[in-house]
Write an enzyme that holds these catalytic residues in place. Structure first.
Site, PDB file in Angstrom:
ATOM      1  N   GLU A   1      17.866  29.788 -87.938  1.00  0.00           N
ATOM      2  CA  GLU A   1      17.895  28.335 -87.740  1.00  0.00           C
ATOM      3  C   GLU A   1      18.977  27.662 -88.574  1.00  0.00           C
ATOM      4  OE1 GLU A   1      13.073  27.949 -87.580  1.00  0.00           O
ATOM      5  OE2 GLU A   1      14.231  26.724 -88.958  1.00  0.00           O
TER       6      GLU A   1
ATOM      7  N   CYS B   1       7.352  33.467-100.704  1.00  0.00           N
ATOM      8  CA  CYS B   1       6.668  32.289-101.260  1.00  0.00           C
ATOM      9  C   CYS B   1       5.456  31.927-100.379  1.00  0.00           C
ATOM     10  CB  CYS B   1       7.629  31.111-101.343  1.00  0.00           C
ATOM     11  SG  CYS B   1       9.054  31.468-102.384  1.00  0.00           S
TER      12      CYS B   1
END
Ligand code: SAH
Ligand code: SF4
Length: 356
Positions: free
Chosen positions: A87, A124
């Site tokens: 992206e 994360c």
């Protein structure tokens, strides 16, 4: 397989192509004149054009999805030659202003948020990119191509400077070689001429790589994804903290060469009930003591099944006011493109869900 010509610095290109001034001509064709094929490069000998055509591709990316948000940001999903997707987001920061005669008095300003890897190894807890795991590093040319394609698709003139942030998918300092090469290619005066001071690397805090980047002295800006002020919480949110704790990150930042007029940005992703209290802000002030810093507070952007919640606006404002009152420049990131699922990894995920 053909090589990607965007992977080459002008100097490297000059070494493989003789005479070396051809490299400058090719750079001009690709980055200034939007050449889509080597056939367009009229000032190159015909034989050279056909040789180049056999050996190199010009664009390694294909747009497979594009979503515009009501605030003007546009999110792209690109497909690489091996089928992986990444992206990139175009964020218009300031609108063009025209006077009564229709002449432009203020240029529009753009930031392009690029990806550095397919997926990410860091894992994360709040990040959607992490969920898909790590596939591979992007090449320098694939990073450069994100910028080039977006500038061309939006008719942004080649000499119009844009800002680049390495805040898309992936951990840029885990792919430091290709990322720093992309920075240099983007910087080239015969290319897009985007100065290193217009390029910001955002990192989850790989301290040793921050030191390494600092020693390269590129003039690039740094953003640190801090998100927590206690090691216990940061360990939970960002497993990388177990290897490089908060103290090591702060020390690496203190050693990082930064332009006198610039600051290191600390990103603080705010999650409701987790790190949105004033005690955290107090500790943040202490941590940043002695650093030319600015803080960017980011609203956690929820996605289906996400384990955290978006913070209350009133708590965001309280945090900002506390930091400001204690001498720290602080902004709240306007959630650009919330309606196009703007946080990193979210467009890719959406497409995957729709396809399967
Ligand atoms: N790996 C680098 C750069 C890419 S992540 C880094 O971590 O800094 C870019 C930013 O997207 C990070 O600051 C991260 O906190 C943010 N981000 C990830 N998931 C998010 C979410 N769900 N909502 C809002 N921001 C998010
Ligand atoms: Fe990787 Fe950054 Fe996402 Fe963490 S926030 S998993 S470092 S992309």
């Amino acid at each position: 397989m053909k090589k990607n010509i965007l992977d080459y610095t002008k100097q490297e290109l000059g070494e493989v192509l003789q005479p070396s001034f051809r490299a400058k001509q090719i750079y001009n064709w690709i980055y200034h004149k939007d050449a889509k094929s080597f056939d367009d490069m009229q000032n190159l000998p015909k034989e050279m054009r056909s040789k180049l055509k056999e050996a190199y591709t010009i664009n390694p990316l294909q747009v497979i999805r594009k979503e515009a948000s009501s605030d003007g940001s546009i999110k792209y999903l690109f497909q690489c030659e091996d089928g992986y997707t990444v992206e990139t987001v175009l964020l218009p920061m300031k609108k063009e202003v025209k006077n009564e005669e229709g002449r432009v008095t203020k240029e529009a300003k753009y930031t392009i948020c690029v990806s550095s890897q397919v997926g990410c190894k860091i894992g994360c807890a709040f990040c959607l990119t992490a969920k898909g795991g790590f596939k591979r590093d992007l090449s320098a040319g694939e990073i450069v191509a994100q910028v080039l394609n977006i500038k061309q698709d939006n008719n942004i003139a080649h000499n119009r400077r844009v800002n680049i942030v390495y805040m898309g998918m992936g951990e840029p300092l885990d792919n430091i070689e290709n990322v720093t090469k992309a920075i240099q290619i983007l910087n080239d005066i015969d290319g897009l001429a985007i100065g290193a001071r217009r390029q910001t690397i955002s990192t989850s805090g790989l301290s040793h790589q921050i030191e390494k980047l600092g020693k390269m002295n590129l003039g690039v800006l740094l953003a640190i994804s801090l998100h927590a002020v206690d090691d216990a919480l940061r360990d939970q949110l960002m497993p990388i903290n177990k290897a490089y704790n908060i103290e090591s990150v702060i020390n690496a930042v203190k050693n990082f060469p930064i332009d006198q007029r610039k600051r290191v940005m600390f990103e603080y992703l705010v999650m409701k009930g987790l790190n949105d209290d004033i005690r955290s802000a107090k500790k943040l002030v202490k941590l940043l003591h002695g650093i030319k810093a600015k803080v960017n507070l980011i609203y956690f952007n929820p996605y289906p099944g996400s384990p955290f919640d978006r913070p209350d606006e009133s708590d965001m404002i309280k945090l900002k006011e506390y930091l400001n009152a204690h001498g720290i420049i602080c902004t709240i990131r306007q959630s650009k493109g919330l309606d196009i699922s703007a946080a990193c990894g979210q467009l890719k995920e959406k497409t995957a869900n729709e396809l399967h």
